[in-house]
Write a protein that holds these residues in place. Structure first.
Motif, PDB file in Angstrom:
ATOM      1  N   ARG A   1      26.550 -63.868  47.767  1.00  0.00           N
ATOM      2  CA  ARG A   1      27.936 -64.216  47.438  1.00  0.00           C
ATOM      3  C   ARG A   1      28.123 -65.729  47.429  1.00  0.00           C
ATOM      4  NH1 ARG A   1      28.651 -59.433  50.464  1.00  0.00           N
ATOM      5  NH2 ARG A   1      28.848 -60.570  52.437  1.00  0.00           N
ATOM      6  N   ASN A   2      27.454 -66.435  48.368  1.00  0.00           N
ATOM      7  CA  ASN A   2      27.521 -67.909  48.369  1.00  0.00           C
ATOM      8  C   ASN A   2      26.945 -68.481  47.071  1.00  0.00           C
ATOM      9  OD1 ASN A   2      28.553 -67.723  50.928  1.00  0.00           O
ATOM     10  ND2 ASN A   2      26.721 -68.437  51.966  1.00  0.00           N
ATOM     11  N   ALA A   3      25.803 -67.925  46.636  1.00  0.00           N
ATOM     12  CA  ALA A   3      25.181 -68.403  45.400  1.00  0.00           C
ATOM     13  C   ALA A   3      26.091 -68.156  44.208  1.00  0.00           C
ATOM     14  CB  ALA A   3      23.831 -67.716  45.201  1.00  0.00           C
ATOM     15  N   ASN A   4      26.779 -67.010  44.206  1.00  0.00           N
ATOM     16  CA  ASN A   4      27.713 -66.723  43.116  1.00  0.00           C
ATOM     17  C   ASN A   4      28.882 -67.708  43.122  1.00  0.00           C
ATOM     18  OD1 ASN A   4      26.267 -64.549  42.066  1.00  0.00           O
ATOM     19  ND2 ASN A   4      27.256 -63.083  43.429  1.00  0.00           N
ATOM     20  N   ASP A   5      29.347 -68.104  44.330  1.00  0.00           N
ATOM     21  CA  ASP A   5      30.390 -69.126  44.417  1.00  0.00           C
ATOM     22  C   ASP A   5      29.903 -70.444  43.832  1.00  0.00           C
ATOM     23  OD1 ASP A   5      32.230 -67.456  45.542  1.00  0.00           O
ATOM     24  OD2 ASP A   5      31.905 -68.122  47.601  1.00  0.00           O
ATOM     25  N   ALA A   6      28.663 -70.815  44.172  1.00  0.00           N
ATOM     26  CA  ALA A   6      28.103 -72.062  43.640  1.00  0.00           C
ATOM     27  C   ALA A   6      28.012 -72.004  42.121  1.00  0.00           C
ATOM     28  CB  ALA A   6      26.721 -72.310  44.251  1.00  0.00           C
ATOM     29  N   ILE A   7      27.582 -70.854  41.590  1.00  0.00           N
ATOM     30  CA  ILE A   7      27.501 -70.698  40.127  1.00  0.00           C
ATOM     31  C   ILE A   7      28.889 -70.806  39.514  1.00  0.00           C
ATOM     32  CG2 ILE A   7      26.972 -69.054  38.288  1.00  0.00           C
ATOM     33  CD1 ILE A   7      24.708 -67.995  40.087  1.00  0.00           C
ATOM     34  N   GLY A   8      29.884 -70.178  40.167  1.00  0.00           N
ATOM     35  CA  GLY A   8      31.257 -70.248  39.661  1.00  0.00           C
ATOM     36  C   GLY A   8      31.786 -71.671  39.638  1.00  0.00           C
ATOM     37  N   ILE A   9      31.493 -72.445  40.696  1.00  0.00           N
ATOM     38  CA  ILE A   9      31.951 -73.836  40.751  1.00  0.00           C
ATOM     39  C   ILE A   9      31.343 -74.648  39.611  1.00  0.00           C
ATOM     40  CG2 ILE A   9      31.736 -75.966  42.098  1.00  0.00           C
ATOM     41  CD1 ILE A   9      32.065 -74.266  44.613  1.00  0.00           C
ATOM     42  N   ILE A  10      30.037 -74.519  39.438  1.00  0.00           N
ATOM     43  CA  ILE A  10      29.364 -75.286  38.391  1.00  0.00           C
ATOM     44  C   ILE A  10      29.864 -74.865  37.014  1.00  0.00           C
ATOM     45  CG2 ILE A  10      27.138 -75.855  37.370  1.00  0.00           C
ATOM     46  CD1 ILE A  10      27.685 -77.064  40.141  1.00  0.00           C
ATOM     47  N   GLN A  11      30.114 -73.567  36.817  1.00  0.00           N
ATOM     48  CA  GLN A  11      30.614 -73.101  35.523  1.00  0.00           C
ATOM     49  C   GLN A  11      32.004 -73.649  35.227  1.00  0.00           C
ATOM     50  OE1 GLN A  11      30.220 -68.834  35.921  1.00  0.00           O
ATOM     51  NE2 GLN A  11      28.239 -68.808  34.864  1.00  0.00           N
ATOM     52  N   ILE A  12      32.865 -73.682  36.260  1.00  0.00           N
ATOM     53  CA  ILE A  12      34.209 -74.240  36.072  1.00  0.00           C
ATOM     54  C   ILE A  12      34.123 -75.714  35.705  1.00  0.00           C
ATOM     55  CG2 ILE A  12      36.345 -74.861  37.274  1.00  0.00           C
ATOM     56  CD1 ILE A  12      36.037 -72.247  38.855  1.00  0.00           C
ATOM     57  N   ALA A  13      33.300 -76.465  36.472  1.00  0.00           N
ATOM     58  CA  ALA A  13      33.142 -77.898  36.185  1.00  0.00           C
ATOM     59  C   ALA A  13      32.546 -78.109  34.794  1.00  0.00           C
ATOM     60  CB  ALA A  13      32.262 -78.545  37.247  1.00  0.00           C
ATOM     61  N   ASP A  14      31.592 -77.265  34.427  1.00  0.00           N
ATOM     62  CA  ASP A  14      30.941 -77.402  33.121  1.00  0.00           C
ATOM     63  C   ASP A  14      31.935 -77.189  31.982  1.00  0.00           C
ATOM     64  OD1 ASP A  14      28.456 -77.496  31.383  1.00  0.00           O
ATOM     65  OD2 ASP A  14      29.169 -75.477  30.922  1.00  0.00           O
ATOM     66  N   LYS A  15      32.777 -76.156  32.078  1.00  0.00           N
ATOM     67  CA  LYS A  15      33.749 -75.903  31.026  1.00  0.00           C
ATOM     68  C   LYS A  15      34.792 -77.011  30.954  1.00  0.00           C
ATOM     69  CE  LYS A  15      33.813 -73.069  28.619  1.00  0.00           C
ATOM     70  NZ  LYS A  15      33.166 -72.962  27.302  1.00  0.00           N
ATOM     71  N   ALA A  16      35.196 -77.534  32.142  1.00  0.00           N
ATOM     72  CA  ALA A  16      36.168 -78.632  32.148  1.00  0.00           C
ATOM     73  C   ALA A  16      35.571 -79.873  31.491  1.00  0.00           C
ATOM     74  CB  ALA A  16      36.603 -78.935  33.577  1.00  0.00           C
ATOM     75  N   MET A  17      34.321 -80.185  31.815  1.00  0.00           N
ATOM     76  CA  MET A  17      33.685 -81.352  31.207  1.00  0.00           C
ATOM     77  C   MET A  17      33.417 -81.135  29.721  1.00  0.00           C
ATOM     78  SD  MET A  17      31.121 -82.914  34.125  1.00  0.00           S
ATOM     79  CE  MET A  17      30.362 -81.365  34.602  1.00  0.00           C
ATOM     80  N   ASP A  18      33.206 -79.887  29.330  1.00  0.00           N
ATOM     81  CA  ASP A  18      33.052 -79.596  27.899  1.00  0.00           C
ATOM     82  C   ASP A  18      34.335 -79.935  27.141  1.00  0.00           C
ATOM     83  OD1 ASP A  18      31.560 -78.391  25.649  1.00  0.00           O
ATOM     84  OD2 ASP A  18      33.131 -76.864  25.734  1.00  0.00           O
ATOM     85  N   GLU A  19      35.493 -79.640  27.752  1.00  0.00           N
ATOM     86  CA  GLU A  19      36.764 -80.016  27.135  1.00  0.00           C
ATOM     87  C   GLU A  19      36.913 -81.537  27.083  1.00  0.00           C
ATOM     88  OE1 GLU A  19      38.993 -78.078  25.630  1.00  0.00           O
ATOM     89  OE2 GLU A  19      37.558 -76.454  25.956  1.00  0.00           O
ATOM     90  N   GLN A  20      36.443 -82.223  28.140  1.00  0.00           N
ATOM     91  CA  GLN A  20      36.507 -83.679  28.140  1.00  0.00           C
ATOM     92  C   GLN A  20      35.615 -84.271  27.052  1.00  0.00           C
ATOM     93  OE1 GLN A  20      35.594 -84.389  32.377  1.00  0.00           O
ATOM     94  NE2 GLN A  20      37.638 -85.252  32.570  1.00  0.00           N
ATOM     95  N   VAL A  21      34.455 -83.674  26.838  1.00  0.00           N
ATOM     96  CA  VAL A  21      33.564 -84.144  25.770  1.00  0.00           C
ATOM     97  C   VAL A  21      34.243 -83.991  24.414  1.00  0.00           C
ATOM     98  CG1 VAL A  21      31.408 -83.654  24.557  1.00  0.00           C
ATOM     99  CG2 VAL A  21      31.419 -83.757  27.044  1.00  0.00           C
ATOM    100  N   LYS A  22      34.956 -82.876  24.208  1.00  0.00           N
ATOM    101  CA  LYS A  22      35.680 -82.685  22.949  1.00  0.00           C
ATOM    102  C   LYS A  22      36.755 -83.761  22.777  1.00  0.00           C
ATOM    103  CE  LYS A  22      34.954 -77.676  22.831  1.00  0.00           C
ATOM    104  NZ  LYS A  22      35.596 -76.341  22.935  1.00  0.00           N
ATOM    105  N   ILE A  23      37.432 -84.107  23.886  1.00  0.00           N
ATOM    106  CA  ILE A  23      38.443 -85.163  23.828  1.00  0.00           C
ATOM    107  C   ILE A  23      37.795 -86.490  23.454  1.00  0.00           C
ATOM    108  CG2 ILE A  23      40.015 -86.559  25.236  1.00  0.00           C
ATOM    109  CD1 ILE A  23      40.728 -84.010  26.749  1.00  0.00           C
TER     110      ILE A  23
END
Length: 291
Positions: free
Chosen positions: A66-88
């Motif tokens: 469950r901890n590893a899944n939390d870590a994956i979720g955090i990185i995925q959230i950050a990745d999608k947010a930075m993907d939006e920043q790259v588009k900007i």
């Protein structure tokens, strides 16, 4: 007088066998209801010790997953947010290229700059509001975060995400203000420090006295550097009306009656051109706590 003891050996054997059978039935029902072959130390002491260790390890590994899944979720959230920043940023680049040609007028370039400013504000907004479980991810505070992904203490992974606001990835902020030209109390307001909020720091006294001046203002800024994400440095230089040489000294190469901020430094002997030996600087610095 005599006593006779009557015993029924057959009945006693039957009762004993019945008790043994009852215990066996109870043990079997316990195993069936729990689903475990070993339920108490009497069943198998060594086996129970091993089973307890394995059971604890299994529960620990379940939480580690469950901890590893939390870590994956955090990185995925950050990745999608930075993907939006790259588009900007891609959009900003396109608008900058659009403005870099003489077919544009001052008005159209101003409109493009307004669009770019709004896009930068949105980029900073993504940086400051992207969170996971209340923890900011892209503002620079998510550093060396550890995730326990195993059943033992040394089974961890570490993740860091640097700040992605515009002032941290290359955008330079230019802020207008007022030039300090006289003594008095001054205070600074840093605009949109996190892309949104203004921060006003405490006041500092600007004067010629000890413990005041531009150095005091610099210290106030540096006290708040963690929040402001900037540090200040300062230096004071004074320039004379003429270069140091025969024009500023008498025939004996001596500066007479040097006064700085009302403090008499006195006469300085053996002056060399442009103070090449540092004689004047040393004499002035000896009185810096007063001047």
């Amino acid at each position: 007088m005599s006593f006779t003891l009557a015993t029924n050996v057959t009945a006693l054997n039957a009762a004993n066998n019945t008790s043994i059978t009852q215990k066996s039935i109870q043990s079997s029902l316990e195993k069936l209801s729990s689903g475990y072959k070993i339920n108490k130390a009497a069943d198998d002491a060594a086996g129970m010790a091993i089973a307890d260790v394995l059971r604890t390890q299994a529960r620990s590994l379940g939480q580690a997953i469950r901890n590893a899944n939390d870590a994956i979720g955090i990185i995925q959230i950050a990745d999608k947010a930075m993907d939006e920043q790259v588009k900007i940023l891609d959009t900003i680049k396109v608008k900058a290229i659009q403005a870099a040609q003489d077919g544009q007028t001052t008005q159209t370039r101003s409109a493009l700059q307004s669009d770019i400013t709004r896009l930068l504000e949105e980029l900073d907004n993504i940086s400051s509001t992207t969170t996971f479980n209340g923890k900011s991810l892209l503002a620079g505070g998510f550093s060396n975060a550890k995730f326990q992904i195993g059943a033992y203490s040394n089974t961890v992974i570490t993740a860091s995400i640097t700040a992605t606001s515009s002032d941290k990835i290359g955008q330079t902020r230019f802020e207008t203000g007022k030039t300090i030209t006289s003594e008095g109390v001054t205070s600074l307001t840093f605009k949109a420090v996190n892309g949104r909020d203004d921060i006003t720091i405490e006041s500092a006294i600007i004067s010629h006295g000890v413990g005041t001046g531009i150095g005091a203002l610099s210290e106030v800024i540096n006290k708040n550097s963690n929040e402001l994400q900037v540090r200040a440095s300062w230096s004071v230089e004074s320039t004379g009306s003429v270069p140091i040489g025969t024009g500023a000294t008498d025939d004996n190469h001596t500066v007479k009656g040097l006064v700085i901020n009302g403090v008499k430094i006195g006469s300085i002997n053996n002056i060399k051109i442009n103070d090449s030996d540092g004689n004047i600087a040393a004499s002035i610095n000896n009185s810096k706590s007063q001047t």
